[in-house]
Structure formats: C-alpha cells, structure tokens
Motif scaffolding. Structure first.
Motif, PDB file in Angstrom:
ATOM      1  N   GLY A  16       0.813  -1.216   0.000  1.00 55.61           N
ATOM      2  CA  GLY A  16       0.000   0.000   0.000  1.00 55.61           C
ATOM      3  C   GLY A  16       0.843   1.262   0.000  1.00 55.61           C
ATOM      4  O   GLY A  16       0.554   2.224  -0.715  1.00 55.61           O
ATOM      5  N   ARG A  20       0.968   4.093  -2.893  1.00 59.20           N
ATOM      6  CA  ARG A  20       0.718   5.508  -2.588  1.00 59.20           C
ATOM      7  C   ARG A  20       1.880   6.387  -3.039  1.00 59.20           C
ATOM      8  O   ARG A  20       1.672   7.516  -3.472  1.00 59.20           O
ATOM      9  CB  ARG A  20       0.478   5.682  -1.094  1.00 59.20           C
ATOM     10  N   ASP A  27      -2.434  11.573  -0.765  1.00 57.69           N
ATOM     11  CA  ASP A  27      -3.508  10.666  -0.380  1.00 57.69           C
ATOM     12  C   ASP A  27      -3.930  10.978   1.043  1.00 57.69           C
ATOM     13  O   ASP A  27      -3.099  11.050   1.936  1.00 57.69           O
ATOM     14  CB  ASP A  27      -3.051   9.204  -0.439  1.00 57.69           C
ATOM     15  N   ILE A  29      -5.553   9.054   3.159  1.00 58.75           N
ATOM     16  CA  ILE A  29      -6.018   7.816   3.759  1.00 58.75           C
ATOM     17  C   ILE A  29      -5.081   7.468   4.894  1.00 58.75           C
ATOM     18  O   ILE A  29      -3.909   7.828   4.891  1.00 58.75           O
ATOM     19  CB  ILE A  29      -6.121   6.653   2.739  1.00 58.75           C
ATOM     20  N   GLN A  33      -6.268   2.029   6.228  1.00 59.56           N
ATOM     21  CA  GLN A  33      -6.703   2.039   4.828  1.00 59.56           C
ATOM     22  C   GLN A  33      -5.552   1.686   3.904  1.00 59.56           C
ATOM     23  O   GLN A  33      -5.762   1.064   2.868  1.00 59.56           O
ATOM     24  CB  GLN A  33      -7.293   3.392   4.465  1.00 59.56           C
ATOM     25  N   THR A  34      -4.335   2.075   4.272  1.00 60.56           N
ATOM     26  CA  THR A  34      -3.160   1.720   3.477  1.00 60.56           C
ATOM     27  C   THR A  34      -2.936   0.211   3.503  1.00 60.56           C
ATOM     28  O   THR A  34      -2.635  -0.407   2.480  1.00 60.56           O
ATOM     29  CB  THR A  34      -1.914   2.459   3.996  1.00 60.56           C
ATOM     30  N   LEU A  36      -5.277  -2.072   4.061  1.00 62.72           N
ATOM     31  CA  LEU A  36      -6.372  -2.651   3.287  1.00 62.72           C
ATOM     32  C   LEU A  36      -6.130  -2.486   1.791  1.00 62.72           C
ATOM     33  O   LEU A  36      -6.381  -3.409   1.008  1.00 62.72           O
ATOM     34  CB  LEU A  36      -7.692  -2.003   3.689  1.00 62.72           C
ATOM     35  N   LEU A  37      -5.605  -1.317   1.397  1.00 65.14           N
ATOM     36  CA  LEU A  37      -5.266  -1.069  -0.006  1.00 65.14           C
ATOM     37  C   LEU A  37      -4.279  -2.113  -0.513  1.00 65.14           C
ATOM     38  O   LEU A  37      -4.449  -2.676  -1.592  1.00 65.14           O
ATOM     39  CB  LEU A  37      -4.682   0.338  -0.159  1.00 65.14           C
ATOM     40  N   TYR A  78     -10.243   4.130  -6.489  1.00 61.71           N
ATOM     41  CA  TYR A  78     -10.744   4.747  -5.257  1.00 61.71           C
ATOM     42  C   TYR A  78     -10.740   6.272  -5.385  1.00 61.71           C
ATOM     43  O   TYR A  78     -11.703   6.936  -5.012  1.00 61.71           O
ATOM     44  CB  TYR A  78      -9.885   4.305  -4.071  1.00 61.71           C
ATOM     45  N   THR A  82     -14.207   8.480  -5.305  1.00 61.45           N
ATOM     46  CA  THR A  82     -14.414   9.415  -4.204  1.00 61.45           C
ATOM     47  C   THR A  82     -14.153  10.860  -4.602  1.00 61.45           C
ATOM     48  O   THR A  82     -14.450  11.766  -3.837  1.00 61.45           O
ATOM     49  CB  THR A  82     -13.515   9.069  -3.000  1.00 61.45           C
TER      50      THR A  82
END
Length: 90
Positions: A16, A20, A27, A29, A33-34, A36-37, A78, A82
């Motif tokens: 992640g 990024r 980003d 996040i 979230q990183t 999960l990414l 994403y 968003t």
C-alpha cells in the motif's frame, strides 16, 4: 495463524505504501486504509495475473510486483470514485 495474519498486514502495509508513493498527489487515507489497499491490491493483482497467464483459478494473492500493480489500480479507482486528488487547473 497469528504469524500469517501479521504477515498479511505487513505485506499489505508495504504494498500500500509503495502504491501511494507511485501514484502522484497527496492521499488522505490512514494507516489501516493503506494496509487494506495493499491486501486488496494483492488479490486484484493475483486475479489479473491469473487471467493473463494460466486462467482464472479463484482469488489468490499475487507476489510483490503484482500486489503493487493491483494496489495502484485499486487506489486510482478509489480516487476516481471518491473524487479525491483533483488537480487544480490554474
């Protein structure tokens, strides 16, 4: 079991963060979230690799390169969904 979960979390975090770093812009996040990414990116990368090579064999994680490529794809989607990372047109 514990080490497997810890390995997935660490793997997701690294993939992640690399994704990024490679996608331009800031980003907004967080840490989770990183992770999960990276994990979702690994599954997406494994799916795409399976389709391009040996055929679809189910959802399998990819290696490092496939995970980062998958995480980049997930991050770009994403950001589009968003509305994040819009570049100012000045």
């Amino acid at each position: 079991m514990f080490w497997t979960i810890l390995g997935w979390l660490l793997f997701g975090l690294i993939a992640g963060f690399i994704a990024r770093a490679l996608v331009p812009g800031k980003d907004d996040i967080g840490f989770l979230q990183t992770i999960l990414l990276g994990i979702v990116g690994s599954v997406v990368g494994g799916f795409l690799f399976g389709l391009l090579t040996v055929g679809f064999r189910g959802f399998e994680p990819a290696g490092w390169i496939g995970s980062v490529i998958g995480a980049i794809i997930v991050l770009v989607i994403y950001n589009k969904v968003t509305g994040r990372k819009r570049r100012s047109r000045t």
